[in-house]
Scaffold this motif. Structure first.
Motif, PDB file in Angstrom:
ATOM      1  N   ILE A  79     -10.198  -9.158  -8.923  1.00  8.09           N
ATOM      2  CA  ILE A  79     -10.889  -8.347  -7.905  1.00  8.09           C
ATOM      3  C   ILE A  79      -9.970  -7.243  -7.401  1.00  8.09           C
ATOM      4  CG2 ILE A  79     -11.699  -8.369  -5.501  1.00  8.09           C
ATOM      5  CD1 ILE A  79     -12.973 -11.107  -6.120  1.00  8.09           C
ATOM      6  N   THR A  80      -8.736  -7.607  -7.102  1.00 12.06           N
ATOM      7  CA  THR A  80      -7.780  -6.626  -6.579  1.00 12.06           C
ATOM      8  C   THR A  80      -7.533  -5.500  -7.574  1.00 12.06           C
ATOM      9  OG1 THR A  80      -6.719  -8.376  -5.290  1.00 12.06           O
ATOM     10  CG2 THR A  80      -5.461  -6.339  -5.614  1.00 12.06           C
ATOM     11  N   ILE A  81      -7.251  -5.852  -8.807  1.00 10.79           N
ATOM     12  CA  ILE A  81      -6.919  -4.849  -9.819  1.00 10.79           C
ATOM     13  C   ILE A  81      -8.125  -3.958 -10.131  1.00 10.79           C
ATOM     14  CG2 ILE A  81      -6.278  -4.521 -12.244  1.00 10.79           C
ATOM     15  CD1 ILE A  81      -4.502  -7.077 -11.893  1.00 10.79           C
ATOM     16  N   THR A 104     -10.895  -3.426  -8.462  1.00 15.17           N
ATOM     17  CA  THR A 104     -11.362  -2.624  -7.324  1.00 15.17           C
ATOM     18  C   THR A 104     -10.559  -1.334  -7.225  1.00 15.17           C
ATOM     19  OG1 THR A 104     -12.023  -4.631  -6.167  1.00 15.17           O
ATOM     20  CG2 THR A 104     -11.772  -2.654  -4.837  1.00 15.17           C
ATOM     21  N   TRP A 105      -9.231  -1.441  -7.353  1.00 15.93           N
ATOM     22  CA  TRP A 105      -8.399  -0.240  -7.271  1.00 15.93           C
ATOM     23  C   TRP A 105      -8.547   0.649  -8.505  1.00 15.93           C
ATOM     24  CZ3 TRP A 105      -6.861   2.165  -3.260  1.00 15.93           C
ATOM     25  CH2 TRP A 105      -6.670   1.463  -2.063  1.00 15.93           C
ATOM     26  N   LEU A 106      -8.739   0.050  -9.677  1.00 11.23           N
ATOM     27  CA  LEU A 106      -8.982   0.867 -10.872  1.00 11.23           C
ATOM     28  C   LEU A 106     -10.285   1.660 -10.731  1.00 11.23           C
ATOM     29  CD1 LEU A 106      -7.885  -1.517 -13.779  1.00 11.23           C
ATOM     30  CD2 LEU A 106      -6.692   0.531 -12.934  1.00 11.23           C
ATOM     31  N   PHE A 107     -11.303   1.027 -10.161  1.00 12.12           N
ATOM     32  CA  PHE A 107     -12.562   1.719  -9.887  1.00 12.12           C
ATOM     33  C   PHE A 107     -12.303   2.919  -8.982  1.00 12.12           C
ATOM     34  CE2 PHE A 107     -15.943   2.464  -6.819  1.00 12.12           C
ATOM     35  CZ  PHE A 107     -17.022   2.757  -7.648  1.00 12.12           C
ATOM     36  N   TRP A 108     -11.559   2.704  -7.902  1.00 18.31           N
ATOM     37  CA  TRP A 108     -11.302   3.791  -6.956  1.00 18.31           C
ATOM     38  C   TRP A 108     -10.496   4.911  -7.611  1.00 18.31           C
ATOM     39  CZ3 TRP A 108      -7.228   6.284  -4.478  1.00 18.31           C
ATOM     40  CH2 TRP A 108      -7.622   7.125  -3.445  1.00 18.31           C
ATOM     41  N   ILE A 109      -9.483   4.544  -8.378  1.00 16.98           N
ATOM     42  CA  ILE A 109      -8.649   5.556  -9.037  1.00 16.98           C
ATOM     43  C   ILE A 109      -9.514   6.432  -9.940  1.00 16.98           C
ATOM     44  CG2 ILE A 109      -6.856   5.865 -10.807  1.00 16.98           C
ATOM     45  CD1 ILE A 109      -5.457   3.385  -9.485  1.00 16.98           C
ATOM     46  N   PHE A 130      -5.577   2.929   4.312  1.00 15.49           N
ATOM     47  CA  PHE A 130      -4.401   2.292   4.907  1.00 15.49           C
ATOM     48  C   PHE A 130      -4.741   1.711   6.277  1.00 15.49           C
ATOM     49  CE2 PHE A 130      -0.490   2.475   7.469  1.00 15.49           C
ATOM     50  CZ  PHE A 130       0.280   1.592   6.736  1.00 15.49           C
ATOM     51  N   PHE A 131      -5.512   2.451   7.050  1.00 20.90           N
ATOM     52  CA  PHE A 131      -5.955   1.939   8.350  1.00 20.90           C
ATOM     53  C   PHE A 131      -6.771   0.664   8.166  1.00 20.90           C
ATOM     54  CE2 PHE A 131      -9.658   1.595  11.139  1.00 20.90           C
ATOM     55  CZ  PHE A 131      -9.025   1.276  12.326  1.00 20.90           C
ATOM     56  N   VAL A 132      -7.737   0.689   7.258  1.00 16.42           N
ATOM     57  CA  VAL A 132      -8.604  -0.472   7.019  1.00 16.42           C
ATOM     58  C   VAL A 132      -7.758  -1.670   6.581  1.00 16.42           C
ATOM     59  CG1 VAL A 132     -10.436  -1.400   5.540  1.00 16.42           C
ATOM     60  CG2 VAL A 132     -10.650   0.903   6.516  1.00 16.42           C
ATOM     61  N   THR A 133      -6.837  -1.453   5.679  1.00 16.82           N
ATOM     62  CA  THR A 133      -5.972  -2.534   5.203  1.00 16.82           C
ATOM     63  C   THR A 133      -5.164  -3.135   6.345  1.00 16.82           C
ATOM     64  OG1 THR A 133      -5.804  -1.582   2.996  1.00 16.82           O
ATOM     65  CG2 THR A 133      -4.047  -3.075   3.656  1.00 16.82           C
ATOM     66  N   ASP A 162      -8.689  -7.938   1.874  1.00 18.17           N
ATOM     67  CA  ASP A 162      -8.077  -7.025   2.840  1.00 18.17           C
ATOM     68  C   ASP A 162      -7.369  -5.830   2.201  1.00 18.17           C
ATOM     69  OD1 ASP A 162      -8.913  -8.730   4.887  1.00 18.17           O
ATOM     70  OD2 ASP A 162      -7.064  -9.892   4.794  1.00 18.17           O
ATOM     71  N   LEU A 163      -6.788  -6.032   1.020  1.00 18.26           N
ATOM     72  CA  LEU A 163      -6.046  -4.959   0.358  1.00 18.26           C
ATOM     73  C   LEU A 163      -6.860  -4.185  -0.666  1.00 18.26           C
ATOM     74  CD1 LEU A 163      -2.540  -6.525  -0.374  1.00 18.26           C
ATOM     75  CD2 LEU A 163      -3.125  -4.847   1.358  1.00 18.26           C
ATOM     76  N   ALA A 164      -7.996  -4.727  -1.067  1.00 24.58           N
ATOM     77  CA  ALA A 164      -8.763  -4.054  -2.110  1.00 24.58           C
ATOM     78  C   ALA A 164     -10.219  -3.830  -1.700  1.00 24.58           C
ATOM     79  CB  ALA A 164      -8.680  -4.853  -3.414  1.00 24.58           C
ATOM     80  N   LEU A 165     -10.979  -4.895  -1.529  1.00 26.38           N
ATOM     81  CA  LEU A 165     -12.416  -4.736  -1.282  1.00 26.38           C
ATOM     82  C   LEU A 165     -12.718  -3.930  -0.020  1.00 26.38           C
ATOM     83  CD1 LEU A 165     -13.806  -8.221  -2.331  1.00 26.38           C
ATOM     84  CD2 LEU A 165     -14.193  -6.028  -3.458  1.00 26.38           C
ATOM     85  N   MET A 166     -12.152  -4.320   1.097  1.00 23.10           N
ATOM     86  CA  MET A 166     -12.449  -3.613   2.351  1.00 23.10           C
ATOM     87  C   MET A 166     -12.085  -2.133   2.284  1.00 23.10           C
ATOM     88  SD  MET A 166     -13.780  -5.345   5.043  1.00 23.10           S
ATOM     89  CE  MET A 166     -13.000  -4.689   6.499  1.00 23.10           C
ATOM     90  N   PRO A 167     -10.836  -1.785   1.960  1.00 31.60           N
ATOM     91  CA  PRO A 167     -10.510  -0.355   1.967  1.00 31.60           C
ATOM     92  C   PRO A 167     -11.245   0.446   0.898  1.00 31.60           C
ATOM     93  CG  PRO A 167      -8.630  -1.647   1.210  1.00 31.60           C
ATOM     94  CD  PRO A 167      -9.650  -2.611   1.701  1.00 31.60           C
ATOM     95  N   VAL A 168     -11.388  -0.100  -0.291  1.00 35.81           N
ATOM     96  CA  VAL A 168     -12.024   0.663  -1.361  1.00 35.81           C
ATOM     97  C   VAL A 168     -13.520   0.855  -1.088  1.00 35.81           C
ATOM     98  CG1 VAL A 168     -12.623   0.655  -3.814  1.00 35.81           C
ATOM     99  CG2 VAL A 168     -10.287   0.134  -3.096  1.00 35.81           C
ATOM    100  N   VAL A 169     -14.187  -0.166  -0.596  1.00 39.80           N
ATOM    101  CA  VAL A 169     -15.603  -0.011  -0.270  1.00 39.80           C
ATOM    102  C   VAL A 169     -15.778   1.034   0.834  1.00 39.80           C
ATOM    103  CG1 VAL A 169     -17.625  -1.161   0.734  1.00 39.80           C
ATOM    104  CG2 VAL A 169     -16.334  -2.270  -1.099  1.00 39.80           C
TER     105      VAL A 169
END
Length: 181
Positions: free
Chosen positions: A41-43, A45-50, A66-69, A102-109
């Motif tokens: 999920i972490t990887i 999610t960030w690849l999607f955002w990138i 960064f704030f969300v995280t 907290d580090l992937a789903l919340m900020p990326v969404v």
């Protein structure tokens, strides 16, 4: 027993519990399917955002992320410490929060929602985010047995999610940033 002695005793007990939790994590959690789910999920999610984020808005969006995280990890750790909920199958055993969330789903969404239809009402977006996260996201993670609710209800999360979204959105609309296109 003095206050200092009591605090030292408590610190020693806490350290012993942490050692036991790390031992349990090493022998029963790491490399389990739930652990791998968190890593994936972490990887992804960030690849999607990138791949899909608006490159011109990268730093503005990352400020929001960064704030969300920061807020997510802080609130999550507080909830765990207060016994409101707990996590099993953490990706890292020493952090009292579920990092894939907290580090992937919340900020990326949230970053994705901010950049998608930028002129759509942030209040409507925050309510959509709050309700979907509380009544879809949280129940899904409960179904996996990763997240256990102790003294909490999904509905309690809605105003928190709305607040986090609105502040993140506000951060991205400061005059220091170029307008979203």
């Amino acid at each position: 027993m003095t206050t200092i002695e009591k605090m030292d005793k408590h610190a020693n007990e806490t350290q012993e519990i942490a050692k036991q939790a790390i031992d349990l994590w090493q022998h029963e959690v790491v490399f389990s399917w739930r652990w791998w789910l968190g890593v994936i999920i972490t990887i992804f999610t960030w690849l999607f955002w990138i791949k899909y984020h608006n490159k011109e808005s990268r730093y503005r969006l990352l400020l929001a992320g960064f704030f969300v995280t920061t807020v997510s990890i802080s609130f999550d750790a507080l909830g765990v410490q207060l016994g409101l909920w707990s996590y099993r199958y953490e990706v890292f055993p020493t952090i009292p929060a579920y990092l894939p969330y907290d580090l992937a789903l919340m900020p990326v969404v949230i970053m994705s929602m901010i950049q998608y239809k930028p002129y759509y009402s942030p209040f409507k977006k925050s309510f959509i985010f709050g309700f979907l996260t509380a009544f879809v996201g949280e129940p899904l993670i409960v179904l996996t047995d990763i997240y256990k609710i102790e003294k909490w209800h999904f509905a309690n999360s809605i105003p928190i999610y709305i607040f986090i979204y609105l502040i993140a959105h506000w951060l991205t609309t400061r005059k220091e940033f170029k307008e979203v296109t």
